[in-house]
Design an enzyme around this catalytic site. Structure first.
Site, PDB file in Angstrom:
ATOM      1  N   LYS A 129       0.948  -1.199  -0.156  1.00  0.00           N
ATOM      2  CA  LYS A 129      -0.005  -0.194  -0.026  1.00  0.00           C
ATOM      3  C   LYS A 129       0.873   1.365   0.081  1.00  0.00           C
ATOM      4  O   LYS A 129       0.851   1.969  -0.908  1.00  0.00           O
ATOM      5  CB  LYS A 129      -0.863  -0.079   1.302  1.00  0.00           C
ATOM      6  CG  LYS A 129      -1.791  -1.218   1.481  1.00  0.00           C
ATOM      7  CD  LYS A 129      -2.575  -1.159   2.636  1.00  0.00           C
ATOM      8  CE  LYS A 129      -1.967  -1.032   3.987  1.00  0.00           C
ATOM      9  NZ  LYS A 129      -1.024  -2.425   4.304  1.00  0.00           N
TER      10      LYS A 129
ATOM     11  N   ARG B 208      -9.741   0.831   8.385  1.00  0.00           N
ATOM     12  CA  ARG B 208      -9.538  -0.336   8.574  1.00  0.00           C
ATOM     13  C   ARG B 208     -10.253  -1.369   9.438  1.00  0.00           C
ATOM     14  O   ARG B 208     -10.108  -2.476   9.778  1.00  0.00           O
ATOM     15  CB  ARG B 208      -8.199  -0.536   9.385  1.00  0.00           C
ATOM     16  CG  ARG B 208      -6.726  -0.463   9.010  1.00  0.00           C
ATOM     17  CD  ARG B 208      -5.937  -0.675  10.032  1.00  0.00           C
ATOM     18  NE  ARG B 208      -4.645  -1.200   9.651  1.00  0.00           N
ATOM     19  CZ  ARG B 208      -3.480  -0.790   9.254  1.00  0.00           C
ATOM     20  NH1 ARG B 208      -3.574   0.318   8.827  1.00  0.00           N
ATOM     21  NH2 ARG B 208      -2.404  -1.475   9.229  1.00  0.00           N
TER      22      ARG B 208
ATOM     23  N   ARG C  84      12.248  -5.468   4.526  1.00  0.00           N
ATOM     24  CA  ARG C  84      11.510  -4.227   4.562  1.00  0.00           C
ATOM     25  C   ARG C  84      12.633  -3.064   5.222  1.00  0.00           C
ATOM     26  O   ARG C  84      13.076  -3.546   6.496  1.00  0.00           O
ATOM     27  CB  ARG C  84      10.451  -4.147   4.875  1.00  0.00           C
ATOM     28  CG  ARG C  84      10.318  -2.559   4.943  1.00  0.00           C
ATOM     29  CD  ARG C  84       8.567  -2.208   5.094  1.00  0.00           C
ATOM     30  NE  ARG C  84       7.894  -2.922   6.168  1.00  0.00           N
ATOM     31  CZ  ARG C  84       6.557  -2.801   6.118  1.00  0.00           C
ATOM     32  NH1 ARG C  84       5.918  -1.939   5.416  1.00  0.00           N
ATOM     33  NH2 ARG C  84       5.819  -3.389   7.104  1.00  0.00           N
TER      34      ARG C  84
ATOM     35  N   ARG D  13      11.077  -1.814  10.954  1.00  0.00           N
ATOM     36  CA  ARG D  13      10.075  -1.450  12.034  1.00  0.00           C
ATOM     37  C   ARG D  13       9.837  -2.655  12.929  1.00  0.00           C
ATOM     38  O   ARG D  13      10.193  -3.867  12.877  1.00  0.00           O
ATOM     39  CB  ARG D  13       8.703  -1.545  11.080  1.00  0.00           C
ATOM     40  CG  ARG D  13       8.444  -0.221  10.635  1.00  0.00           C
ATOM     41  CD  ARG D  13       7.411   0.163   9.628  1.00  0.00           C
ATOM     42  NE  ARG D  13       6.091  -0.680  10.093  1.00  0.00           N
ATOM     43  CZ  ARG D  13       4.898  -0.697   9.449  1.00  0.00           C
ATOM     44  NH1 ARG D  13       4.847  -0.135   8.284  1.00  0.00           N
ATOM     45  NH2 ARG D  13       4.026  -1.307   9.839  1.00  0.00           N
TER      46      ARG D  13
ATOM     47  N   ARG E 158      -0.264  -9.634  12.977  1.00  0.00           N
ATOM     48  CA  ARG E 158      -0.950  -8.293  12.013  1.00  0.00           C
ATOM     49  C   ARG E 158      -1.824  -8.931  10.939  1.00  0.00           C
ATOM     50  O   ARG E 158      -3.143  -8.568  10.613  1.00  0.00           O
ATOM     51  CB  ARG E 158       0.091  -7.607  11.477  1.00  0.00           C
ATOM     52  CG  ARG E 158       0.707  -6.491  12.484  1.00  0.00           C
ATOM     53  CD  ARG E 158       2.045  -6.057  12.197  1.00  0.00           C
ATOM     54  NE  ARG E 158       1.842  -5.131  11.054  1.00  0.00           N
ATOM     55  CZ  ARG E 158       2.927  -4.903  10.170  1.00  0.00           C
ATOM     56  NH1 ARG E 158       4.298  -5.572  10.441  1.00  0.00           N
ATOM     57  NH2 ARG E 158       3.028  -4.192   9.142  1.00  0.00           N
TER      58      ARG E 158
END
Ligand code: AP5
Ligand code: MG
Length: 213
Positions: free
Chosen positions: A13, A88, A123, A156, A167
């Protein structure tokens, strides 16, 4: 144009929002980036959100709706915006309607869960502007440095494998029902997110600019 980018954690996203917002000249608004900024600054909202984020839960609706409401009232959002990571929950989608926000299109970026974990381990995000990279699939020009602002790239906290699983569970339970919600409103377009970043970007732009859904 008011757009929503919907998808599992790590679906891309943020990556796609950064590309599309430049093409359309509208801001990409990421509630995740705003919450991480609040955590970094140690604001009361950030401190309250941190425990939810660290364990992969959603921050309570009223807190996120408040942050979003303030952000979309800013000047740069008056000609449209891309919402990355909001709504969400169905309650958040209803809150957007109550605010009188008309959503033109909802782009679902689809990536199966099995592919998500590999993406998350590689990431890196910019500690300054929040831009997202991948050490293999989407590396910065200079290792460890953000192409956009020169900030340091970091991992992160919620990209630990066990938090990613939590998640994903949260996504399927609380956010995936939004697909049906927007399908019924004839606003949902699904884009395959497993292609290379540039190919997914072409699909996403085509979905955003197509005359009909
Ligand atoms: P948030 O920051 O929004 O996290 P998320 O939804 O879990 O999504 P991510 O940012 O992890 O993934 P992404 O889809 O943006 O993927 P990216 O482009 O980075 O939210 C974090 C937390 O904040 C939540 O858990 C919650 O606690 C809280 N929160 C936020 N909003 C909230 C809300 N509205 N309500 C309540 N709580 C809220 O890509 C991932 C990786 O893959 C990158 O390394 C990237 O380079 C790579 N990649 C991207 N595209 C491709 C591709 N096509 N091929 C290969 N690699 C790719
Ligand atoms: Mg993101």
């Amino acid at each position: 144009m008011n757009l929503i980018f919907l998808g599992a954690p790590g679906a891309g996203k943020g990556t796609q929002a950064e590309i599309v917002c430049e093409k359309l000249g509208i801001p990409a608004i990421s509630t995740g980036n705003m919450l991480r900024e609040a955590v970094k600054l140690g604001t009361p909202a950030g401190l309250a959100a941190k425990e939810y984020m660290d364990r992969g839960d959603l921050v309570p609706d009223e807190a996120v709706i408040g942050i979003l409401k303030e952000r979309i009232a800013q000047d740069d959002a008056k000609n449209g915006f891309i919402l990355d990571g909001f709504p969400r929950t169905v309650a958040q989608a209803e809150a957007l309607e109550e605010l009188g926000v008309n959503i033109d299109r909802v782009i679902e970026i689809h990536v199966p869960d099995e592919k998500i974990t590999a993406r998350m381990s590689g990431r890196r995000v910019c500690g300054g502007c929040g831009s997202s990279y991948h050490i293999e699939y989407n590396p910065p020009a200079e290792e460890g440095k953000c192409d956009k602002c020169g900030g340091e790239l970091v991992q992160r906290i919620d990209d630990k494998p066990e938090t990613v699983l939590s998640r994903l569970e949260t996504y399927h339970e609380k956010t995936a029902p939004l697909k049906d919600y927007y399908l019924k409103k004839k606003k949902l377009v699904t884009v395959e997110g497993q292609e290379e970043v540039k190919d997914t970007a072409a699909l996403t732009l085509a979905a955003v600019t197509a005359e009909t859904i």
